[in-house]
Design a protein around this motif. Sequence first.
Motif, PDB file in Angstrom:
ATOM      1  N   SER A  45      -6.369 -31.234   7.374  1.00  0.00           N
ATOM      2  CA  SER A  45      -7.076 -30.393   8.362  1.00  0.00           C
ATOM      3  C   SER A  45      -7.528 -29.044   7.826  1.00  0.00           C
ATOM      4  CB  SER A  45      -6.200 -30.190   9.609  1.00  0.00           C
ATOM      5  OG  SER A  45      -5.935 -31.423  10.224  1.00  0.00           O
ATOM      6  N   SER A  46      -7.994 -29.038   6.584  1.00  0.00           N
ATOM      7  CA  SER A  46      -8.546 -27.790   6.024  1.00  0.00           C
ATOM      8  C   SER A  46      -9.972 -27.623   6.540  1.00  0.00           C
ATOM      9  CB  SER A  46      -8.513 -27.846   4.497  1.00  0.00           C
ATOM     10  OG  SER A  46      -9.122 -29.033   4.021  1.00  0.00           O
ATOM     11  N   THR A  47     -10.071 -27.144   7.775  1.00  0.00           N
ATOM     12  CA  THR A  47     -11.374 -27.008   8.425  1.00  0.00           C
ATOM     13  C   THR A  47     -11.396 -25.846   9.397  1.00  0.00           C
ATOM     14  OG1 THR A  47     -12.930 -28.077   9.966  1.00  0.00           O
ATOM     15  CG2 THR A  47     -10.630 -28.735  10.118  1.00  0.00           C
ATOM     16  N   CYS A  48     -12.492 -25.134   9.415  1.00  0.00           N
ATOM     17  CA  CYS A  48     -12.722 -24.094  10.418  1.00  0.00           C
ATOM     18  C   CYS A  48     -14.204 -24.076  10.747  1.00  0.00           C
ATOM     19  CB  CYS A  48     -12.240 -22.724   9.944  1.00  0.00           C
ATOM     20  SG  CYS A  48     -12.953 -22.142   8.386  1.00  0.00           S
ATOM     21  N   PHE A  49     -14.540 -23.466  11.866  1.00  0.00           N
ATOM     22  CA  PHE A  49     -15.940 -23.462  12.304  1.00  0.00           C
ATOM     23  C   PHE A  49     -16.205 -22.248  13.174  1.00  0.00           C
ATOM     24  CE2 PHE A  49     -13.546 -25.836  15.460  1.00  0.00           C
ATOM     25  CZ  PHE A  49     -14.046 -25.363  16.671  1.00  0.00           C
ATOM     26  N   GLU A  50     -17.459 -22.068  13.520  1.00  0.00           N
ATOM     27  CA  GLU A  50     -17.874 -20.999  14.417  1.00  0.00           C
ATOM     28  C   GLU A  50     -18.805 -21.558  15.486  1.00  0.00           C
ATOM     29  OE1 GLU A  50     -17.233 -17.842  15.217  1.00  0.00           O
ATOM     30  OE2 GLU A  50     -15.534 -18.062  13.869  1.00  0.00           O
ATOM     31  N   ALA A  75     -15.121 -16.199   7.806  1.00  0.00           N
ATOM     32  CA  ALA A  75     -14.581 -15.763   6.515  1.00  0.00           C
ATOM     33  C   ALA A  75     -13.077 -15.548   6.632  1.00  0.00           C
ATOM     34  CB  ALA A  75     -15.272 -14.482   6.058  1.00  0.00           C
ATOM     35  N   GLN A  76     -12.643 -14.950   7.742  1.00  0.00           N
ATOM     36  CA  GLN A  76     -11.223 -14.738   7.985  1.00  0.00           C
ATOM     37  C   GLN A  76     -10.498 -16.068   8.169  1.00  0.00           C
ATOM     38  OE1 GLN A  76      -9.255 -11.656  10.815  1.00  0.00           O
ATOM     39  NE2 GLN A  76      -9.535 -13.479  12.056  1.00  0.00           N
ATOM     40  N   SER A  77     -11.098 -16.980   8.943  1.00  0.00           N
ATOM     41  CA  SER A  77     -10.491 -18.293   9.151  1.00  0.00           C
ATOM     42  C   SER A  77     -10.332 -19.027   7.825  1.00  0.00           C
ATOM     43  CB  SER A  77     -11.337 -19.132  10.109  1.00  0.00           C
ATOM     44  OG  SER A  77     -11.313 -18.620  11.423  1.00  0.00           O
ATOM     45  N   SER A  78     -11.370 -18.949   6.984  1.00  0.00           N
ATOM     46  CA  SER A  78     -11.309 -19.603   5.679  1.00  0.00           C
ATOM     47  C   SER A  78     -10.171 -19.039   4.846  1.00  0.00           C
ATOM     48  CB  SER A  78     -12.643 -19.428   4.943  1.00  0.00           C
ATOM     49  OG  SER A  78     -13.707 -20.053   5.632  1.00  0.00           O
ATOM     50  N   GLN A  79     -10.019 -17.732   4.870  1.00  0.00           N
ATOM     51  CA  GLN A  79      -8.963 -17.082   4.099  1.00  0.00           C
ATOM     52  C   GLN A  79      -7.574 -17.482   4.617  1.00  0.00           C
ATOM     53  OE1 GLN A  79      -6.912 -14.103   5.150  1.00  0.00           O
ATOM     54  NE2 GLN A  79      -5.831 -14.336   3.218  1.00  0.00           N
ATOM     55  N   LEU A  80      -7.420 -17.529   5.934  1.00  0.00           N
ATOM     56  CA  LEU A  80      -6.127 -17.870   6.517  1.00  0.00           C
ATOM     57  C   LEU A  80      -5.769 -19.334   6.296  1.00  0.00           C
ATOM     58  CD1 LEU A  80      -6.341 -15.840   9.856  1.00  0.00           C
ATOM     59  CD2 LEU A  80      -4.941 -15.315   7.851  1.00  0.00           C
ATOM     60  N   PRO A 168       0.300 -22.869  16.936  1.00  0.00           N
ATOM     61  CA  PRO A 168       1.339 -22.018  16.340  1.00  0.00           C
ATOM     62  C   PRO A 168       0.873 -20.560  16.300  1.00  0.00           C
ATOM     63  CG  PRO A 168       1.003 -23.999  15.032  1.00  0.00           C
ATOM     64  CD  PRO A 168      -0.098 -23.976  16.047  1.00  0.00           C
ATOM     65  N   PRO A 169       1.776 -19.613  16.498  1.00  0.00           N
ATOM     66  CA  PRO A 169       1.401 -18.197  16.571  1.00  0.00           C
ATOM     67  C   PRO A 169       0.578 -17.695  15.390  1.00  0.00           C
ATOM     68  CG  PRO A 169       3.668 -18.473  17.262  1.00  0.00           C
ATOM     69  CD  PRO A 169       3.227 -19.800  16.732  1.00  0.00           C
ATOM     70  N   HIS A 170       0.887 -18.160  14.178  1.00  0.00           N
ATOM     71  CA  HIS A 170       0.165 -17.662  13.002  1.00  0.00           C
ATOM     72  C   HIS A 170      -1.220 -18.287  12.855  1.00  0.00           C
ATOM     73  CE1 HIS A 170       1.844 -21.425  11.474  1.00  0.00           C
ATOM     74  NE2 HIS A 170       0.945 -21.375  10.520  1.00  0.00           N
ATOM     75  N   MET A 171      -1.537 -19.289  13.711  1.00  0.00           N
ATOM     76  CA  MET A 171      -2.836 -19.953  13.635  1.00  0.00           C
ATOM     77  C   MET A 171      -3.803 -19.490  14.721  1.00  0.00           C
ATOM     78  SD  MET A 171      -3.325 -22.180  11.184  1.00  0.00           S
ATOM     79  CE  MET A 171      -4.454 -23.411  11.837  1.00  0.00           C
ATOM     80  N   GLY A 172      -3.357 -18.602  15.583  1.00  0.00           N
ATOM     81  CA  GLY A 172      -4.166 -18.214  16.733  1.00  0.00           C
ATOM     82  C   GLY A 172      -5.519 -17.633  16.387  1.00  0.00           C
ATOM     83  N   MET A 173      -5.589 -16.859  15.303  1.00  0.00           N
ATOM     84  CA  MET A 173      -6.840 -16.205  14.933  1.00  0.00           C
ATOM     85  C   MET A 173      -7.789 -17.132  14.177  1.00  0.00           C
ATOM     86  SD  MET A 173      -5.944 -12.273  13.910  1.00  0.00           S
ATOM     87  CE  MET A 173      -5.230 -12.726  12.340  1.00  0.00           C
ATOM     88  N   VAL A 174      -7.325 -18.340  13.851  1.00  0.00           N
ATOM     89  CA  VAL A 174      -8.139 -19.289  13.094  1.00  0.00           C
ATOM     90  C   VAL A 174      -8.887 -20.199  14.060  1.00  0.00           C
ATOM     91  CG1 VAL A 174      -8.124 -21.092  11.341  1.00  0.00           C
ATOM     92  CG2 VAL A 174      -6.417 -19.263  11.257  1.00  0.00           C
ATOM     93  N   LYS A 175     -10.212 -20.265  13.910  1.00  0.00           N
ATOM     94  CA  LYS A 175     -10.991 -21.174  14.757  1.00  0.00           C
ATOM     95  C   LYS A 175     -11.064 -22.517  14.026  1.00  0.00           C
ATOM     96  CE  LYS A 175     -15.189 -21.287  17.612  1.00  0.00           C
ATOM     97  NZ  LYS A 175     -14.475 -21.313  18.910  1.00  0.00           N
ATOM     98  N   SER A 176     -10.028 -23.325  14.234  1.00  0.00           N
ATOM     99  CA  SER A 176      -9.868 -24.575  13.500  1.00  0.00           C
ATOM    100  C   SER A 176      -9.745 -25.754  14.451  1.00  0.00           C
ATOM    101  CB  SER A 176      -8.622 -24.504  12.614  1.00  0.00           C
ATOM    102  OG  SER A 176      -8.447 -25.697  11.892  1.00  0.00           O
ATOM    103  N   GLY A 177     -10.234 -26.902  14.018  1.00  0.00           N
ATOM    104  CA  GLY A 177     -10.196 -28.086  14.857  1.00  0.00           C
ATOM    105  C   GLY A 177      -8.805 -28.469  15.299  1.00  0.00           C
ATOM    106  N   GLY A 178      -7.798 -28.217  14.441  1.00  0.00           N
ATOM    107  CA  GLY A 178      -6.430 -28.568  14.791  1.00  0.00           C
ATOM    108  C   GLY A 178      -5.935 -27.871  16.046  1.00  0.00           C
TER     109      GLY A 178
END
Length: 331
Positions: A45-50, A75-80, A168-178
Motif C-alpha cells: 500500500s505504498s500509495t497516496c493521492f490528492e 509531497a508530505q504524504s509521499s515523505q511520510l 492509525p494516529p501517525h497516518m492521519g496526515m497522509v492522504k492514502s488509500g489504506g
Amino acid sequence: MSAFGSVFMPEMAISWFDGSSWSESQVVPSESLHLHAGAHVLHYSSTCFEGLKAFRHADGSIKIFRMDRNIDRIAQSSQLLALPEINKDQVAEMIKSVVAKFAAEVPEAPGSMYIRPTHIGTEPAIGKAAAPTLSSCFYVLLSPVGDYFSGGDRALRLLIDDKNMRCPPHMGMVKSGGNYAGALQPTMKARAEFQADQVLFCPNGDVQETGAANFLLIDGDEIITKALDSTFLHGVTRDSILTIARDMGMKVSERQLSIEELLERSAKPGCEAALSGTAAVLTSVGTLIHNGQEFTVGNGAIGETTVKLRRALNDIQWGRSEDKFGWLIDV
C-alpha cells in the motif's frame, strides 16, 4: 447521471521514478498503466493521492483552485510513506498541462473538473514489507464531476463512533488509500443499520473526522473544529472555509471537541454541523446518531451559515467574487 468520479478523460499525465531520477512527463491513454504483479503498491500500500478541482469561469477561462497546497500535501504524504521525493515543479506542470489539454471538457458551473494526482510504489519486491520502494510512478487523472453526495441537496446523517479511529494516529496526515479502506466497513455497516451517510470517528470521545471529510460545528458566529495534529487529514477545503469565516468576522476555534459538547451544542436552535472536503465542498449535517439514539442538529435542515460559507467559497472558485486570497491558478 454517472456516479461521482466514474467518468474519466481518455488521457492522463504520467512520470516514472527509476530509483535515481524522474522521467520526462508524458500524456498517455488513461488505461495504459502497466505494473508488475509484485509491485510494492499492490502488496504494501505504498500509495497516496490528492483531490483538487479546475473551474470554468464565465469568460471561458479555466482556473485551478489551491494547487500549491495540494502539491505540498502530496509531497508530505509521499515523505511520510517513504515514497521517492516528488518534483513539485514537475507535478505542477503535469497538472496544468493535462487540464489545458482537456479544457474544453471542464463542465460549466455547478460542475467542475476533478483532478486526481496519484503517487504509487512500483518496485517489484514482495520481500520489502518493512522497506520502502525504490521506484515509483506519478500520474494525474481527470474526471468531470457534479455533486459528490447522490442524495442531492439535503442534510446528512452521521453515526458517531466513539470506539474506533479512521486510521492509525501517525497516518492521519497522509492522504492514502489504506485510510479510506479502513473506514469502508464501518461506513457500510452504518448505512445498513442506521441509514447513515458517514461515520464520525470520535475515539475516546474526541470528535475527529468522517471517512471522507473534515467535520465542523457551527454555533452562531463560531466555528469549532479539531485543532490540526497528526491524527487526521489537514483538509484544503477546511482551511479555505475557516479562512473565509475569519474574513467574515466569525470566530474560529480549533480545539478538542467532545461528544458531550457536540450533542449539547447541536441541540440549540440555529446550531449547524457540516462536512468539508474537495468533493463534498461544505455539506450540512442534520442528524447525529449515538448509542442508538438520534439527535437533531439545530432544526435538522440545511444550515443558513453552511450555505453562506459554501456559496462564498464557490463564488471564488467560479470567479463570481474577488480572489482576495490568491487561491486561483491560471491554466
